[in-house]
Write an enzyme that holds these catalytic residues in place. Structure first.
Site, PDB file in Angstrom:
ATOM      1  N   PRO A 104      50.020  41.595  38.306  1.00 39.92           N
ATOM      2  CA  PRO A 104      49.095  40.964  39.229  1.00 39.92           C
ATOM      3  C   PRO A 104      49.654  39.755  39.940  1.00 39.92           C
ATOM      4  O   PRO A 104      49.903  38.729  39.342  1.00 39.92           O
ATOM      5  CB  PRO A 104      47.914  40.569  38.350  1.00 39.92           C
ATOM      6  CG  PRO A 104      48.294  40.965  36.960  1.00 39.92           C
ATOM      7  CD  PRO A 104      49.757  41.143  36.937  1.00 39.92           C
ATOM      8  N   GLU A 105      49.842  39.918  41.227  1.00 41.46           N
ATOM      9  CA  GLU A 105      50.150  38.798  42.098  1.00 41.46           C
ATOM     10  C   GLU A 105      48.933  38.661  43.006  1.00 41.46           C
ATOM     11  O   GLU A 105      47.920  39.314  42.779  1.00 41.46           O
ATOM     12  CB  GLU A 105      51.434  39.067  42.901  1.00 41.46           C
ATOM     13  CG  GLU A 105      52.646  39.311  41.989  1.00 41.46           C
ATOM     14  CD  GLU A 105      53.931  39.591  42.740  1.00 41.46           C
ATOM     15  OE1 GLU A 105      54.117  39.015  43.819  1.00 41.46           O
ATOM     16  OE2 GLU A 105      54.737  40.385  42.258  1.00 41.46           O
TER      17      GLU A 105
END
Length: 286
Positions: free
Chosen positions: A2-3
């Site tokens: 997750p960015e």
DNA sequence: CACTTGACCTGTCCGC
DNA sequence: TGCGGACAGGTCAAGT
């Protein structure tokens, strides 16, 4: 996983189902993942209504009627999966390992809601965390992050100014630094530097203003493109676990070691820069 | 002070 | 097939 684009996608999906719901139960089987006491979670989360869902940097925020905010960081392998009262898995994060069922042995936190739906938090590597804090602590915590790259207060001038504090470090390390600009991780750092035609190991101090501006623009472009694709999912997951992101198929250099550069056709290389695997085209990134 | 490395965890993949 | 080592989307504390 997750960015910024992935957390933003999760935020949008969860907003649709969580806003207005009251939390009826909070279950934790791995207290390592809690940054606040379980007691505080019980008193400020259980019985409260979820007023809104936000994202700041790579953090997901659940704002509660108690005045507190639940702060969730997915780190490398955290995932959130929403299960409707019917048992159907409607929206969620992006499954990583071959998860055959939810909940599973990596499900460490479960929120039960007043409509009988549930929100599961799974995390293979257990790096993620949940925290619950009041608005004052929240302001303080969020103040340490640099600007949101897609907000209007992230300007080329603001970017340039913040980069001045890191002139002797690599440009890759600089854009991964959440104090300079928030939300960029290893995938989008490599993608942005490729679009800007910059070698990731270039020292910040060596960049011309034109190059800085190119990077500024490429960051926005890459992040927008990924959000439109609902982010990146690493493994294809084809059952009812919500949709997965398609940026993976659109990526330009990340994870394309030894393949042809999509711009010049030369071979993409991988090096360790800023302590991270770094993908780039030696021919067109200078 | 500024920058780099190791640690936190578990799983997967690759070479021998 | 087994086993060791490197590596994985993030962030800190600790070290140089």
């Amino acid at each position: 996983m997750p960015e910024l684009p992935e957390v933003e996608t999760i935020k949008r999906d969860l907003s649709n189902v969580l806003i207005g719901r009251r939390v009826s139960r909070f279950l934790v089987s791995k207290t390592r993942l809690l940054k606040s006491s379980k007691k505080l979670f019980i008193s400020k989360l259980v019985g409260s209504k979820i007023l809104s869902v936000d994202r700041r940097a790579k953090l997901l925020l659940l704002n509660l009627s108690s005045g507190y905010t639940v702060l969730i960081h997915l780190k490398m392998t955290g995932q959130l999966v929403y299960q409707r009262a019917s048992g159907k898995l409607k929206v969620g994060g992006h499954p990583i390992v071959g998860v055959d069922k939810i909940p599973n042995k990596y499900t460490y936190i479960t929120l039960s809601l007043d409509n009988k739906a549930k929100l599961f938090f799974n995390d293979v590597r257990q790096f993620g965390y949940w925290q619950i804090i009041d608005s004052k602590e929240l302001d303080n915590k969020l103040s340490h992050f640099g600007p949101e790259p897609l907000s209007k207060n992230f300007t080329a001038e603001a970017f340039y100014k913040r980069l001045q504090s890191r002139r002797r470090t690599s440009i890759k390390a600089a854009i991964l630094d959440q104090k300079i600009v928030s939300g960029i991780g290893n995938i989008y750092a490599d993608e942005s530097l490729f679009v800007a035609r910059l070698y990731p190991g270039r020292l910040v101090g060596s960049l011309t203003s034109k190059e800085t501006r190119a990077l500024f623009l490429s960051i926005k472009q890459v992040l927008r493109k990924s959000i439109n694709a609902r982010g990146t999912s690493f493994n294809s997951y084809r059952d009812g676990l919500g949709r997965t992101g398609t940026y993976w198929e659109k990526r330009l250099v990340y994870g394309r070691t030894s393949q042809a550069c999509p711009r010049c056709g030369k071979i993409i290389k991988k090096l360790h820069i800023a302590g991270r695997g770094t993908h780039f085209c030696p021919n067109c990134q200078k």
